[in-house]
Design an enzyme around this catalytic site. Sequence first.
Site, PDB file in Angstrom:
ATOM      1  N   CYS A   1       0.839  -1.207   0.000  1.00  0.00           N
ATOM      2  CA  CYS A   1       0.000   0.000   0.000  1.00  0.00           C
ATOM      3  C   CYS A   1       0.874   1.258   0.000  1.00  0.00           C
ATOM      4  CB  CYS A   1      -0.916  -0.005   1.222  1.00  0.00           C
ATOM      5  SG  CYS A   1      -2.052   1.400   1.255  1.00  0.00           S
TER       6      CYS A   1
ATOM      7  N   CYS B   1       0.503   4.701   7.010  1.00  0.00           N
ATOM      8  CA  CYS B   1      -0.127   4.517   8.330  1.00  0.00           C
ATOM      9  C   CYS B   1       0.845   3.766   9.262  1.00  0.00           C
ATOM     10  CB  CYS B   1      -1.439   3.751   8.170  1.00  0.00           C
ATOM     11  SG  CYS B   1      -2.477   4.452   6.855  1.00  0.00           S
TER      12      CYS B   1
ATOM     13  N   CYS C   1     -19.445  -6.459   3.304  1.00  0.00           N
ATOM     14  CA  CYS C   1     -18.720  -5.263   3.732  1.00  0.00           C
ATOM     15  C   CYS C   1     -17.409  -5.243   2.966  1.00  0.00           C
ATOM     16  CB  CYS C   1     -18.459  -5.340   5.241  1.00  0.00           C
ATOM     17  SG  CYS C   1     -17.457  -3.964   5.864  1.00  0.00           S
TER      18      CYS C   1
HETATM   19 FE1  SF4 Z   1      -2.846   1.210   3.392  1.00  0.00          FE
HETATM   20 FE2  SF4 Z   1      -3.107   2.659   5.633  1.00  0.00          FE
HETATM   21 FE3  SF4 Z   1      -5.094   1.000   4.819  1.00  0.00          FE
HETATM   22 FE4  SF4 Z   1      -2.763   0.026   5.773  1.00  0.00          FE
HETATM   23  S1  SF4 Z   1      -4.312   1.222   6.905  1.00  0.00           S
HETATM   24  S2  SF4 Z   1      -3.873  -0.689   3.985  1.00  0.00           S
HETATM   25  S3  SF4 Z   1      -1.272   1.514   4.956  1.00  0.00           S
HETATM   26  S4  SF4 Z   1      -4.349   2.847   3.762  1.00  0.00           S
END
Ligand code: SF4
Length: 337
Positions: A77, A81, A152
């Site tokens: 991703c 985060c 979901c």
């Molecule tokens: Fe991507 Fe953040 Fe979702 Fe993890 S929480 S999959 S880093 S957007």
Amino acid sequence: MQVAEFAETGAVIRHHAAHLHPEQTAIRHQWSVAEVLALYELPFMDLLWQAQSIHRQHFDANAIQRSTLLSVKTGGCSEDCSYCSQSARHATDLERERLMPLAEVVAAAEAAKDKGASRFCMGAAWRSPKEDDLEKVLEMVREVKALGLQTCVTLGMLKAGQAEKLKAAGLDYYNHNLDTDKEFYGQVIKSHSHDDRLDTIARVRDAGISVCSGGIIGMGESRKNRAAMLAQLANLEEPPESVPINNLVPVPGTPFGGLPPLDPFEFVRTIAAARVTMPTSYVRLSAGREDMSDELQALCFLAGANSMFYGERLLTTDNADAERDDALLARLGLNAC
Ligand code: SF4
Ligand code: SAM
Ligand code: DTB
């Protein structure tokens, strides 16, 4: 604060609102951060008593909704985060996987249904879905829905028109967590903003999809940050139908991988404050359950949690074993719904 003083707080206003005519309930209490903080600061027993009393006004206190998760696209991703194993920016052991073939998703959903889950949640590690990927997810939603399960998905931020396509495919819930309050957000995530999250939640709501939105605690945020997040969720034009409360799972290789565990009673207080501020929402005991004792989970149910993730895996980390959960529900006389 003493029990008698509850009448001074918004809790009772919301609580009583349940007995009013629908037109009267339209005037919902707006929670201030100070009011939510005051809930947190109640003696533990008073807070649990209040939460359990409110819970019983709106729900069968012995019923637990169960959702099973599947990561349909894992890792790689673009977002940063700090808690997440799936960010391409963190050096975790996770192996990236492409979008899963439809047949595998359907087989997993069938297995979840056979085990007794009522909802199947498909998660993808995307900042935002590309149109051709979204088409494949729409197919998954149609097929899972056809099994008779609630559906979901959690796919990241949605662009204009995407929520409507999901709705047309039969999607019941979209998960998009606020994760923490606006003030602390920048210490967790820099690649998108708290307002971006609110925009997607609004798109989901406007498309007529039920909202699943909650957060993570145990990331080093203050109690005030936790209270502010709950106030924001409760004060949305319509509160989320489903509110997952995740305890941070510290994943080695992520910036938050070495954080110390949160006081478990603070977790229970957060569940209780979510229950009091969002009396008609399902409050889900979410990530972090594997490490919780049966007794701690029972306290969470007493505090008003009435939903859980069910099945051996969350997205990339382990969940409590289904056999252990079955035994726990049986020991507590709780029924799955
Ligand atoms: Fe991507 Fe953040 Fe979702 Fe993890 S929480 S999959 S880093 S957007
Ligand atoms: N990419 C999408 C998004 O960010 O909305 C969907 C997947 S993301 C993994 C879904 C949620 O899982 C996050 O918003 C966060 O609340 C939760 N989560 C992820 N990693 C976690 C962890 N290590 N501990 C606790 N919760 C976590
Ligand atoms: C939510 O609030 N928690 C779930 C679900 N929504 C998608 C995800 C928890 C993930 C925990 C870490 C992992 O397994 O990667």
